[in-house]
Scaffold this motif. Structure first.
Motif, short mmCIF file in Angstrom:
data_model
loop_
_atom_site.label_atom_id
_atom_site.label_comp_id
_atom_site.label_asym_id
_atom_site.label_seq_id
_atom_site.Cartn_x
_atom_site.Cartn_y
_atom_site.Cartn_z
N GLU A 133 47.94 -27.96 -37.22
CA GLU A 133 49.56 -28.60 -37.86
C GLU A 133 49.12 -29.55 -39.09
O GLU A 133 49.51 -28.98 -39.79
CB GLU A 133 49.38 -30.10 -36.71
N ASN A 136 51.03 -27.26 -42.50
CA ASN A 136 52.35 -27.31 -42.84
C ASN A 136 53.09 -29.08 -43.94
O ASN A 136 52.16 -29.58 -44.02
CB ASN A 136 53.00 -28.45 -41.45
N TYR A 138 55.34 -30.93 -44.90
CA TYR A 138 56.17 -31.69 -44.45
C TYR A 138 57.50 -32.52 -45.37
O TYR A 138 58.17 -32.86 -45.00
CB TYR A 138 56.14 -32.86 -43.58
N GLN A 156 56.02 -33.62 -36.55
CA GLN A 156 55.15 -33.88 -36.79
C GLN A 156 54.60 -34.15 -35.39
O GLN A 156 53.60 -33.35 -35.03
CB GLN A 156 54.93 -35.43 -37.72
N ASP A 159 54.60 -30.72 -33.10
CA ASP A 159 53.74 -30.00 -34.06
C ASP A 159 52.16 -30.45 -34.09
O ASP A 159 51.46 -29.26 -33.14
CB ASP A 159 53.99 -29.49 -35.31
N GLN A 160 52.17 -31.85 -33.39
CA GLN A 160 50.69 -32.17 -33.62
C GLN A 160 50.46 -31.81 -31.74
O GLN A 160 49.81 -31.60 -30.97
CB GLN A 160 50.53 -33.56 -33.60
N GLN A 163 49.75 -28.56 -30.91
CA GLN A 163 48.27 -28.19 -31.62
C GLN A 163 47.50 -28.06 -30.53
O GLN A 163 46.31 -27.37 -30.12
CB GLN A 163 48.03 -28.70 -32.44
#
Length: 211
Positions: A133, A136, A138, A156, A159-160, A163
């Protein structure tokens, strides 16, 4: 035995979390010298390495490297198969995507005909490796997709979460691997005295019959 692996898994997760705050390293290499790093990453995760170089003068000063300097980047997967082998310029970035969970080896080698290096000088390399992550951008994503601050934050967090799921799946694989090793070791410890005893009995029986 598998229950005893749980503290080890928690320790690994804690160390992985702490390592996220380590953003970059720097090191010195001579001409044709190789420096390797090992990065443990889950499956289907992006790894990006950003680097820049400086020439180290004998006077103790640093100067920018020229464009004709080349850095060879070689990356291998957990099976020791080549996933990247490419020369780059004195400053740039490389990118790989893991196709299998495990330890990936990344090696950098200087290859230049510049006088300072060929005469025994050194090259200073600043290396920043980002995984998952953290790769990225952002700011760029928000501009391209026209996301609001709230939408970007949701992106975000999503995505976390992905991950974390990949990390958990990888730790489960590691836990299974250690459990298998423990099981096989216990079997060996159990059967080895039995086999040795049978061997001794067979030798004694054979000698008794021969008499």
């Amino acid at each position: 035995m598998c229950g005893r692996v749980q503290p080890c898994v928690l320790t690994v997760l804690l160390l992985s979390f702490c390592s996220c705050f380590v953003s970059s390293v720097y090191f010195h290499i001579g001409d044709t010298e190789v420096r390797c790093f090992r990065e443990e990453i889950p499956d289907q995760v992006v790894l990006i390495g950003n680097y820049r170089t400086q020439l180290y003068q004998q006077s103790g000063e640093y100067s920018p490297a020229t464009q004709d300097l080349r850095i060879l980047v070689v990356a291998k997967d957990p099976d020791d198969e080549l996933v990247l082998s490419r020369p780059f310029s004195s400053e740039g970035r490389f990118k790989i995507t893991s196709h299998k969970a495990g330890v990936y080896q990344i090696c950098l080698q200087s290859n230049s005909s510049q006088l300072p290096l060929s005469a025994g000088g050194e090259l200073m390399v600043h290396l920043d490796i980002k995984v998952g992550e953290r790769t990225n951008n952002y700011t760029k994503i928000a501009a391209e997709d026209k996301l609001t601050e709230l939408q970007l934050r949701v992106r975000q967090l999503a995505d976390q979460v992905q991950q974390i799921k990949k990390e958990q799946n990888y730790q489960k694989l590691r836990e299974k691997y250690f459990c298998d090793i423990s099981h096989n070791t216990n079997l060996w410890i159990f059967w080895w005295p039995v086999v040795r005893s049978l061997y001794v009995v067979a030798i004694i029986t054979w000698h008794t019959k021969s008499w």
